[in-house]
Design a protein around this motif. Structure first.
Motif, PDB file in Angstrom:
ATOM      1  N   HIS A  56       0.801  -1.090   0.070  1.00  0.00           N
ATOM      2  CA  HIS A  56       0.083   0.091   0.048  1.00  0.00           C
ATOM      3  C   HIS A  56       0.888   1.071   0.116  1.00  0.00           C
ATOM      4  CE1 HIS A  56      -3.111   2.872   1.119  1.00  0.00           C
ATOM      5  NE2 HIS A  56      -2.422   3.119   2.130  1.00  0.00           N
ATOM      6  N   ALA A  57       2.100   1.183   0.801  1.00  0.00           N
ATOM      7  CA  ALA A  57       2.871   2.319   0.711  1.00  0.00           C
ATOM      8  C   ALA A  57       3.287   2.878  -0.560  1.00  0.00           C
ATOM      9  CB  ALA A  57       3.971   2.097   1.809  1.00  0.00           C
ATOM     10  N   LEU A  58       3.397   1.674  -1.552  1.00  0.00           N
ATOM     11  CA  LEU A  58       4.023   2.326  -2.752  1.00  0.00           C
ATOM     12  C   LEU A  58       2.983   3.181  -3.800  1.00  0.00           C
ATOM     13  CD1 LEU A  58       5.384  -0.980  -4.086  1.00  0.00           C
ATOM     14  CD2 LEU A  58       6.680   0.826  -2.978  1.00  0.00           C
ATOM     15  N   LEU A  59       1.784   3.065  -3.392  1.00  0.00           N
ATOM     16  CA  LEU A  59       0.713   3.773  -4.170  1.00  0.00           C
ATOM     17  C   LEU A  59       0.148   4.876  -3.359  1.00  0.00           C
ATOM     18  CD1 LEU A  59      -1.261   0.951  -6.019  1.00  0.00           C
ATOM     19  CD2 LEU A  59       0.695   2.259  -6.651  1.00  0.00           C
ATOM     20  N   ALA A  60       0.577   4.970  -1.714  1.00  0.00           N
ATOM     21  CA  ALA A  60      -0.185   5.793  -0.898  1.00  0.00           C
ATOM     22  C   ALA A  60      -0.041   7.241  -1.507  1.00  0.00           C
ATOM     23  CB  ALA A  60       0.155   5.575   0.555  1.00  0.00           C
ATOM     24  N   PRO A  61       1.307   7.865  -1.950  1.00  0.00           N
ATOM     25  CA  PRO A  61       1.544   9.053  -2.272  1.00  0.00           C
ATOM     26  C   PRO A  61       0.595   9.478  -3.417  1.00  0.00           C
ATOM     27  CG  PRO A  61       3.731   8.087  -2.085  1.00  0.00           C
ATOM     28  CD  PRO A  61       2.457   6.822  -2.109  1.00  0.00           C
ATOM     29  N   PHE A  62       0.046   8.691  -4.031  1.00  0.00           N
ATOM     30  CA  PHE A  62      -0.811   9.127  -5.321  1.00  0.00           C
ATOM     31  C   PHE A  62      -2.396   9.213  -4.586  1.00  0.00           C
ATOM     32  CE2 PHE A  62       2.971   7.078  -6.790  1.00  0.00           C
ATOM     33  CZ  PHE A  62       3.253   8.205  -7.916  1.00  0.00           C
ATOM     34  N   ALA A  63      -2.713   8.615  -3.752  1.00  0.00           N
ATOM     35  CA  ALA A  63      -4.275   8.667  -3.394  1.00  0.00           C
ATOM     36  C   ALA A  63      -4.757   9.886  -3.264  1.00  0.00           C
ATOM     37  CB  ALA A  63      -4.159   7.696  -2.144  1.00  0.00           C
ATOM     38  N   CYS A  64      -3.997  11.005  -2.796  1.00  0.00           N
ATOM     39  CA  CYS A  64      -4.643  12.285  -2.702  1.00  0.00           C
ATOM     40  C   CYS A  64      -4.762  12.911  -4.223  1.00  0.00           C
ATOM     41  CB  CYS A  64      -3.597  13.115  -1.996  1.00  0.00           C
ATOM     42  SG  CYS A  64      -3.686  12.736  -0.306  1.00  0.00           S
ATOM     43  N   ASN A  65      -4.488  12.188  -5.310  1.00  0.00           N
ATOM     44  CA  ASN A  65      -4.619  12.989  -6.611  1.00  0.00           C
ATOM     45  C   ASN A  65      -6.340  12.903  -7.036  1.00  0.00           C
ATOM     46  OD1 ASN A  65      -5.000  12.962  -9.699  1.00  0.00           O
ATOM     47  ND2 ASN A  65      -2.673  12.855  -9.661  1.00  0.00           N
ATOM     48  N   PRO A  66      -6.829  14.098  -7.323  1.00  0.00           N
ATOM     49  CA  PRO A  66      -8.239  14.050  -7.562  1.00  0.00           C
ATOM     50  C   PRO A  66      -8.590  12.828  -8.479  1.00  0.00           C
ATOM     51  CG  PRO A  66      -7.140  15.850  -8.501  1.00  0.00           C
ATOM     52  CD  PRO A  66      -6.060  15.161  -7.379  1.00  0.00           C
ATOM     53  N   ARG A  67      -7.690  12.402  -9.430  1.00  0.00           N
ATOM     54  CA  ARG A  67      -8.161  11.453 -10.498  1.00  0.00           C
ATOM     55  C   ARG A  67      -8.070   9.976  -9.853  1.00  0.00           C
ATOM     56  NH1 ARG A  67      -4.588  11.401 -15.260  1.00  0.00           N
ATOM     57  NH2 ARG A  67      -6.309   9.983 -15.810  1.00  0.00           N
ATOM     58  N   ALA A  68      -7.754   9.862  -8.634  1.00  0.00           N
ATOM     59  CA  ALA A  68      -7.494   8.696  -7.878  1.00  0.00           C
ATOM     60  C   ALA A  68      -8.284   7.917  -7.032  1.00  0.00           C
ATOM     61  CB  ALA A  68      -6.050   8.588  -7.285  1.00  0.00           C
ATOM     62  N   LEU A  69      -8.757   6.780  -7.419  1.00  0.00           N
ATOM     63  CA  LEU A  69      -9.756   5.865  -6.395  1.00  0.00           C
ATOM     64  C   LEU A  69      -8.534   4.644  -5.801  1.00  0.00           C
ATOM     65  CD1 LEU A  69     -12.592   5.346  -8.717  1.00  0.00           C
ATOM     66  CD2 LEU A  69     -12.706   6.984  -6.671  1.00  0.00           C
ATOM     67  N   SER A  70      -8.600   4.439  -4.638  1.00  0.00           N
ATOM     68  CA  SER A  70      -7.669   3.705  -4.015  1.00  0.00           C
ATOM     69  C   SER A  70      -8.410   2.461  -3.273  1.00  0.00           C
ATOM     70  CB  SER A  70      -6.753   4.609  -2.847  1.00  0.00           C
ATOM     71  OG  SER A  70      -5.728   3.642  -2.350  1.00  0.00           O
ATOM     72  N   VAL A  71      -7.944   1.329  -3.551  1.00  0.00           N
ATOM     73  CA  VAL A  71      -8.503  -0.007  -2.730  1.00  0.00           C
ATOM     74  C   VAL A  71      -7.204  -0.792  -2.405  1.00  0.00           C
ATOM     75  CG1 VAL A  71      -9.979  -2.016  -3.158  1.00  0.00           C
ATOM     76  CG2 VAL A  71     -10.493   0.198  -4.518  1.00  0.00           C
ATOM     77  N   VAL A  72      -7.248  -1.248  -1.090  1.00  0.00           N
ATOM     78  CA  VAL A  72      -6.221  -2.103  -0.509  1.00  0.00           C
ATOM     79  C   VAL A  72      -6.857  -3.336  -0.378  1.00  0.00           C
ATOM     80  CG1 VAL A  72      -4.827  -2.286   1.301  1.00  0.00           C
ATOM     81  CG2 VAL A  72      -5.297  -0.131   0.721  1.00  0.00           C
ATOM     82  N   SER A  73      -6.225  -4.462  -0.960  1.00  0.00           N
ATOM     83  CA  SER A  73      -6.857  -5.823  -0.858  1.00  0.00           C
ATOM     84  C   SER A  73      -6.613  -6.400   0.471  1.00  0.00           C
ATOM     85  CB  SER A  73      -6.169  -6.722  -1.763  1.00  0.00           C
ATOM     86  OG  SER A  73      -6.674  -7.951  -1.777  1.00  0.00           O
ATOM     87  N   GLU A  74      -7.791  -7.005   0.947  1.00  0.00           N
ATOM     88  CA  GLU A  74      -7.540  -7.860   2.122  1.00  0.00           C
ATOM     89  C   GLU A  74      -7.328  -9.168   2.201  1.00  0.00           C
ATOM     90  OE1 GLU A  74     -10.897  -6.792   4.540  1.00  0.00           O
ATOM     91  OE2 GLU A  74     -10.349  -4.510   4.868  1.00  0.00           O
ATOM     92  N   GLY A  75      -7.322  -9.668   0.888  1.00  0.00           N
ATOM     93  CA  GLY A  75      -7.172 -11.116   0.580  1.00  0.00           C
ATOM     94  C   GLY A  75      -6.924 -11.165  -1.051  1.00  0.00           C
ATOM     95  N   GLU A  76      -7.426 -12.323  -1.548  1.00  0.00           N
ATOM     96  CA  GLU A  76      -7.288 -12.382  -2.935  1.00  0.00           C
ATOM     97  C   GLU A  76      -8.746 -12.279  -3.573  1.00  0.00           C
ATOM     98  OE1 GLU A  76      -5.146 -15.878  -4.142  1.00  0.00           O
ATOM     99  OE2 GLU A  76      -3.385 -15.071  -3.173  1.00  0.00           O
ATOM    100  N   ASP A  77      -9.736 -11.555  -2.850  1.00  0.00           N
ATOM    101  CA  ASP A  77     -11.037 -11.592  -3.518  1.00  0.00           C
ATOM    102  C   ASP A  77     -11.162 -10.150  -4.552  1.00  0.00           C
ATOM    103  OD1 ASP A  77     -13.525 -11.330  -4.081  1.00  0.00           O
ATOM    104  OD2 ASP A  77     -14.226 -11.249  -2.153  1.00  0.00           O
ATOM    105  N   CYS A  78     -11.332 -10.177  -5.721  1.00  0.00           N
ATOM    106  CA  CYS A  78     -11.348  -9.074  -6.477  1.00  0.00           C
ATOM    107  C   CYS A  78     -12.908  -8.488  -6.408  1.00  0.00           C
ATOM    108  CB  CYS A  78     -10.960  -9.393  -7.878  1.00  0.00           C
ATOM    109  SG  CYS A  78     -12.083 -10.397  -8.862  1.00  0.00           S
ATOM    110  N   LEU A  79     -13.829  -9.028  -5.878  1.00  0.00           N
ATOM    111  CA  LEU A  79     -15.262  -8.530  -5.826  1.00  0.00           C
ATOM    112  C   LEU A  79     -15.096  -7.020  -5.476  1.00  0.00           C
ATOM    113  CD1 LEU A  79     -17.967  -9.273  -6.242  1.00  0.00           C
ATOM    114  CD2 LEU A  79     -18.221  -9.909  -4.111  1.00  0.00           C
ATOM    115  N   PRO A  80     -14.405  -6.515  -4.411  1.00  0.00           N
ATOM    116  CA  PRO A  80     -14.510  -5.234  -4.180  1.00  0.00           C
ATOM    117  C   PRO A  80     -14.370  -4.181  -5.315  1.00  0.00           C
ATOM    118  CG  PRO A  80     -13.328  -6.183  -2.281  1.00  0.00           C
ATOM    119  CD  PRO A  80     -13.618  -7.231  -3.562  1.00  0.00           C
ATOM    120  N   LEU A  81     -13.370  -4.565  -6.511  1.00  0.00           N
ATOM    121  CA  LEU A  81     -12.964  -3.732  -7.517  1.00  0.00           C
ATOM    122  C   LEU A  81     -14.299  -3.492  -8.391  1.00  0.00           C
ATOM    123  CD1 LEU A  81      -9.879  -5.509  -8.597  1.00  0.00           C
ATOM    124  CD2 LEU A  81     -10.001  -3.499  -7.228  1.00  0.00           C
TER     125      LEU A  81
END
Length: 381
Positions: A56-81
């Motif tokens: 998550h830390a690799l992508l965290a700096p870009f999470a504040c970009n107004p064009r960005a949506l951020s999702v952190v996986s809690e497993g291997e389930d892709c349903l939240p996407l």
């Protein structure tokens, strides 16, 4: 002549179907630069940032970009996407195999671009044409979209060491594929030659980029008939069991088994394998039971190729002799484990078409510890 059967496969130029369908580009840069490229390349629409917990830390700096949506996986389930709104033009995924597969599946369903920042430098999940994906409670194999891969090989030293060990394991899988060609006449082909060229130089002096590129070639070739075989099955088993270096343990045990087989293995003429017991582990239709004629043909094939295959195993062992030291240097808190060979002994149940199943048909899987010790000692000669 026997010498001709042992010549190194020719390495063709990168042309033809394999080269045209490599599954996206591979670029070496920092993770930050790779994500910036994705934002610049797809200037319209939202960018979905999808990461595993550790990454998550690799992508965290870009999470504040107004064009960005951020999702952190809690497993291997892709349903939240799939709860994300419309208007996404690209998904950027940072993580290991499950995260990369989920992102590529989502990109394929939505028809959008996909950019990967792998934390697993073996690049599992980055190039498969199809892969196992979990959607809610269901896990199935689905087609996966092609993706661009931006690799920062300086982030995870242990992953790089494991990728180096994976090359050794892939080299052994190619040996298994060649042995199966002798016993089952299965054929090899162009993809085998390309994979052989990628992982036939396993010296300790490989750079990080060379290690990752070689893994990329092998992963791509696996889409065209190259077997990961029982080597990958055993490695995955040890990874799920929490082994710190599962690739190396699988390589060490299987190379010792194969060496013992070609060094001392003598088919037992009056031995009947427990086929009834085998069918409790696999479906009856999947159990390959050789006829008497096939058994005799395989026994002759073993004697005919024993010398050249033993020499190849010795060559592989020499190339990989420095790997244990490199693994320990990469993580001094760990040690290379071994000793319990139960998983190896029951490998034919997990991979019924692998080389160990043929060894069992010869009545040679009821080995004792001294046989495996002989196989390990052969590698040091």
């Amino acid at each position: 002549m026997e010498l001709a059967a042992y010549t190194v496969p020719k390495i063709n130029a990168e042309t033809g179907e394999i080269a045209r369908n490599e599954g996206g580009g591979l670029f070496f840069c920092s993770a930050e630069e790779g994500v910036n490229r994705a934002f610049a390349r797809y200037p319209s629409g939202k960018i979905l940032l999808f990461s595993g917990g550790r990454e998550h830390a690799l992508l965290a700096p870009f999470a504040c970009n107004p064009r960005a949506l951020s999702v952190v996986s809690e497993g291997e389930d892709c349903l939240p996407l799939f709860s994300m709104p419309d208007g996404i033009s690209c998904v950027v995924a940072a993580g290991e195999r499950g995260v990369l597969r989920a992102a590529r599946f989502f990109a394929g369903v939505r028809g959008i671009a996909c950019v990967l920042v792998p934390a697993d430098y073996t690049l599992r999940g980055a190039y498969e044409v199809r892969g196992a994906v979990r959607v809610g409670e269901t896990e199935m194999e689905y087609p996966l979209a092609q993706a661009e891969v931006y690799c920062d090989a300086s982030l995870f030293p242990r992953s790089l060491s494991r990728a180096h060990a994976r090359l050794a394991l892939s080299r052994l899988a190619l040996f298994e594929m060649r042995a199966l060609n002798v016993f089952r006449r299965a054929g090899l082909g162009e993809a085998y030659e390309r994979a052989y060229g990628a992982c036939s130089r396993l010296s300790a002096r490989l750079t990080a980029e060379q290690i990752v590129r070689a893994n990329a070639v092998v992963r791509r070739c696996e889409n065209f008939g190259v077997l990961s075989g029982e080597c990958a099955v055993l490695s995955d088993f040890y990874e799920e069991a929490g082994e710190p270096f599962p690739e190396w343990r699988a390589y060490s045990e299987l190379s010792a088994l194969y060496s013992a087989f070609y060094l001392r293995g003598k088919p037992r003429k009056f031995y009947l394998p427990d086929y009834k017991g085998r069918c409790t582990a696999v479906q009856y239709a999947a159990a390959e039971i050789p006829t008497a004629e096939e058994y005799a043909r395989r026994a002759l094939a073993l004697e005919r190729t024993r010398g050249e295959m033993t020499r190849e195993l010795r060559s592989i062992a020499r190339e990989c002799s420095e790997l244990p030291r490199l693994l320990l240097i990469s993580d001094s808190s760990e040690r290379l484990s071994g000793g319990n060979l139960r998983a190896l002994k029951y490998l034919p149940e997990r991979c019924p078409l692998g080389l160990s199943a043929i060894i069992r048909d010869f009545g040679l899987m009821d080995w004792s510890e001294d046989l495996i010790t002989d196989g390990k000692s052969l590698q040091n000669k």
